[in-house]
Every structure is written in structure tokens, then in C-alpha cells.
Design a protein around this motif. Structure first.
Motif, mmCIF file in Angstrom:
data_model
loop_
_atom_site.group_PDB
_atom_site.id
_atom_site.type_symbol
_atom_site.label_atom_id
_atom_site.label_comp_id
_atom_site.label_asym_id
_atom_site.label_seq_id
_atom_site.Cartn_x
_atom_site.Cartn_y
_atom_site.Cartn_z
ATOM 1 N N TRP A 24 -37.055 49.367 16.114
ATOM 2 C CA TRP A 24 -38.305 48.848 16.261
ATOM 3 C C TRP A 24 -38.539 47.425 16.585
ATOM 4 N N MET A 25 -39.604 47.005 17.042
ATOM 5 C CA MET A 25 -39.978 45.787 17.494
ATOM 6 C C MET A 25 -41.118 45.314 16.150
ATOM 7 N N ASP A 26 -41.572 46.129 15.685
ATOM 8 C CA ASP A 26 -42.499 46.003 14.403
ATOM 9 C C ASP A 26 -41.949 46.349 12.934
ATOM 10 N N PRO A 27 -41.656 45.405 12.254
ATOM 11 C CA PRO A 27 -41.089 45.782 10.941
ATOM 12 C C PRO A 27 -41.915 46.579 9.946
ATOM 13 N N VAL A 28 -43.362 46.505 10.110
ATOM 14 C CA VAL A 28 -43.943 47.070 9.410
ATOM 15 C C VAL A 28 -44.118 48.626 9.906
ATOM 16 N N ALA A 29 -43.931 48.776 11.190
ATOM 17 C CA ALA A 29 -43.815 50.186 11.572
ATOM 18 C C ALA A 29 -42.587 50.937 11.096
ATOM 19 N N ALA A 30 -41.405 50.108 11.296
ATOM 20 C CA ALA A 30 -40.201 50.680 10.753
ATOM 21 C C ALA A 30 -40.376 50.969 9.125
ATOM 22 N N GLY A 31 -40.993 50.394 8.343
ATOM 23 C CA GLY A 31 -41.400 50.677 7.075
ATOM 24 C C GLY A 31 -42.041 52.023 6.970
ATOM 25 N N GLY A 32 -43.209 51.957 7.516
ATOM 26 C CA GLY A 32 -44.060 53.140 7.877
ATOM 27 C C GLY A 32 -43.388 54.283 8.079
ATOM 28 N N ALA A 33 -42.342 54.313 8.746
ATOM 29 C CA ALA A 33 -41.452 55.579 9.063
ATOM 30 C C ALA A 33 -40.769 56.168 7.939
ATOM 31 N N MET A 34 -40.464 55.335 6.977
ATOM 32 C CA MET A 34 -39.526 55.559 5.691
ATOM 33 C C MET A 34 -40.620 55.965 4.580
#
Length: 133
Positions: A24-34
Motif C-alpha cells: 500500500w501507498m497509504d498506511p491508513v488504507a492498509a490498516g483499513g484492510a485488516m
């Protein structure tokens, strides 16, 4: 000083889960996928592009802990998304090995096992599109 301010994450963020490796290029989006049950089960490992281990925790929604409740004999569990924080712990060789294994096994790519971490991250990002939450 908070952990977030102390340890900057260098993009992209690479996450290993039981279904493979994504970036991911966005840590918030990465966290949102968990999801918190998977976070608590420890199925995720994450690094920034330079090999810094990323701490993964459930998103704090105002200090409330996830609750378990029983209603009419059925248990329910609150589910939240994840939050990523830089740890300051460097494990570039672990990340390099994860990426090379993924590229070799999952994508059937012919990769050099002596490839540098920077080259492995670049190749992963080139061969696979960024993940979306």
C-alpha cells in the motif's frame, strides 16, 4: 512523544498475511484492510520499504476495548480495522526474504535470491498493483 511521531514509515507499506503479500501507498488504507480478530490472531506482519517492522494494532475508537456480547445465545464480537505504527525495529533481511519467497512462489517469477531489499521492493511494486482496502 508518540510512537507515530518518533518512527516515520517510508512508503510503500508491505504486509504479509496468510493469503500472500500486498503493498500500500497509504498506511491508513492498509490498516483499513485488516480486521481486529485477525490482528489479535497475529496473521499479519508488516514493514515499511526500508525494513522497519510495523506494529499493527486494532483501531482505537475512543478508548473502548472490543466487546464480546451474548444475545439470545449467540456470541458477537466487535470488529475494528487496524492501525499501523512504526516500531523503530529494523528487519530488512526478513522483509527481503518474504518478498523474494512471495515473488517466487505466488507469481512464479524467476528472481535472483541475492537481490537487494530496494530492488525486491521495486520488483514487487512493478509486478503487482497496489492493494486497495
Amino acid at each position: 512523544m508518540s510512537i507515530e511521531a518518533k518512527y516515520e514509515m517510508i512508503l510503500p507499506i508491505i504486509v504479509k498475511a496468510d493469503d500472500g503479500v500486498k503493498w500500500w501507498m497509504d498506511p491508513v488504507a492498509a490498516g483499513g484492510a485488516m480486521e481486529s480478530p485477525d490482528i489479535e490472531a497475529g496473521i499479519y506482519s508488516a514493514w515499511d520499504s526500508r525494513g522497519q517492522m510495523i506494529h499493527i494494532g486494532p483501531m482505537d475508537d475512543g478508548g473502548n476495548q472490543p466487546r464480546n456480547a451474548k444475545f439470545m445465545g449467540i456470541w458477537s464480537h466487535d470488529v475494528t480495522c487496524g492501525k499501523l505504527l512504526g516500531s523503530g525495529i529494523q528487519e530488512p533481511e526478513a522483509l527481503r526474504q518474504v518478498i523474494l519467497f512471495h515473488l517466487t512462489e505466488r507469481l512464479s517469477a524467476n528472481v535472483s535470491m541475492d537481490m537487494s531489499l530496494a530492488a525486491a521492493v521495486d520488483l514487487l511494486c512493478f509486478l503487482e498493483p497496489a492493494a486497495n482496502s
